[in-house]
Design a protein around this motif. Structure first.
Motif, PDB file in Angstrom:
ATOM      1  N   VAL A  74       0.798  -1.239   0.000  1.00  0.00           N
ATOM      2  CA  VAL A  74       0.000   0.000   0.000  1.00  0.00           C
ATOM      3  C   VAL A  74       0.823   1.278   0.000  1.00  0.00           C
ATOM      4  N   PHE A  75       2.090   1.212   0.374  1.00  0.00           N
ATOM      5  CA  PHE A  75       2.897   2.428   0.448  1.00  0.00           C
ATOM      6  C   PHE A  75       3.953   2.455  -0.652  1.00  0.00           C
ATOM      7  N   LEU A 100      -5.423   1.183   9.093  1.00  0.00           N
ATOM      8  CA  LEU A 100      -5.502   2.531   8.530  1.00  0.00           C
ATOM      9  C   LEU A 100      -4.845   2.607   7.159  1.00  0.00           C
ATOM     10  N   ALA A 101      -3.767   1.840   6.976  1.00  0.00           N
ATOM     11  CA  ALA A 101      -3.078   1.852   5.686  1.00  0.00           C
ATOM     12  C   ALA A 101      -3.994   1.369   4.569  1.00  0.00           C
ATOM     13  N   PHE A 102      -4.661   0.264   4.812  1.00  0.00           N
ATOM     14  CA  PHE A 102      -5.566  -0.274   3.790  1.00  0.00           C
ATOM     15  C   PHE A 102      -6.851   0.536   3.682  1.00  0.00           C
ATOM     16  N   ALA A 103      -7.082   1.423   4.659  1.00  0.00           N
ATOM     17  CA  ALA A 103      -8.232   2.333   4.580  1.00  0.00           C
ATOM     18  C   ALA A 103      -7.861   3.621   3.854  1.00  0.00           C
ATOM     19  N   SER A 112      -0.987   6.584   8.950  1.00  0.00           N
ATOM     20  CA  SER A 112      -1.231   5.251   9.517  1.00  0.00           C
ATOM     21  C   SER A 112      -0.143   4.903  10.519  1.00  0.00           C
ATOM     22  N   PHE A 113       1.108   5.209  10.156  1.00  0.00           N
ATOM     23  CA  PHE A 113       2.231   4.938  11.047  1.00  0.00           C
ATOM     24  C   PHE A 113       2.116   5.754  12.330  1.00  0.00           C
TER      25      PHE A 113
END
Length: 209
Positions: free
Chosen positions: A26-27, A153-156, A162-163
């Motif tokens: 995702v990043f 949160l990352a996948f949202a 998110s970190f």
């Protein structure tokens, strides 16, 4: 030694693995760059946020309860003061490091500095008693919760924040766990003579850090 080794190896390997997964799913480099910049600043702040005085609880001979309350006050007060300075200068720091978009992330992530100040005494009490198994529980709680929040949160679609939120929530959970697992509770207090002694002991350690 066994618990300390297991804790160090397992938590670091898992952290590294989670970072790889997030970086490849995702990043991208930009988001990870913002995270890296924020981690650099946080690491510098955590190296001296309590002025080295919490080490006195681990190393001092004799009854530590007489001065632990002063340690709690100093660690918390200096951590809060350091965070206020960071909050006010976050924009300038982010620009200086070439990542102006990291300003908000710095202000959220570095709240961990205050949490670390609050956790300094209970964590030091656990270390003084050689309760490495309990330290592993604290670190595991931090890792599991911070990773779960970060991944969610990352996948949202929350990106680099998110970190920040994952790390902050993990640190708060670790503070609660450490307070519960510490051999006894220490409340803040103050003694000026003890504060001078603690600064003489701790400042060289903080400077070295």
């Amino acid at each position: 030694a066994k618990w300390s080794l297991i804790n160090t190896v397992v938590v670091r390997v898992l952290n590294f693995s989670v970072g790889i997964v997030l970086a490849r799913t995702v990043f991208g480099p930009s988001v990870y760059g913002l995270y890296a910049v924020s981690q650099v600043v946080l690491t510098v702040l955590l190296s001296a946020n309590e002025l080295g005085v919490s080490a006195a609880i681990i190393r001092w001979d004799g009854d530590i309860r007489s001065f632990a309350r002063t340690v709690a006050t100093m660690a918390t007060a200096t951590s809060v003061a350091l965070y206020v300075v960071l909050y006010l200068s976050a924009s300038a720091i982010a620009r200086t490091l070439g990542s102006p978009d990291a300003t908000h992330m710095l202000r959220v992530l570095c709240l961990c500095v205050i949490v670390d100040g609050l956790a300094a005494v209970p964590m030091s009490l656990i270390t003084r008693e050689f309760k490495q198994g309990r330290l592993m529980v604290v670190d595991s709680v931090n890792f599991v919760l911070s990773t779960a929040i970060t991944v969610w949160l990352a996948f949202a679609g929350q990106g680099a924040m998110s970190f920040a939120w994952g790390s902050l929530i993990g640190c708060i959970a670790a503070l609660v766990a450490a307070s519960c697992l510490a051999p006894y509770m220490i409340w803040p207090g103050w003694n000026t003579a003890q504060a001078r002694q603690l600064l003489q002991f701790g400042l060289p350690l903080a400077g070295a850090s």
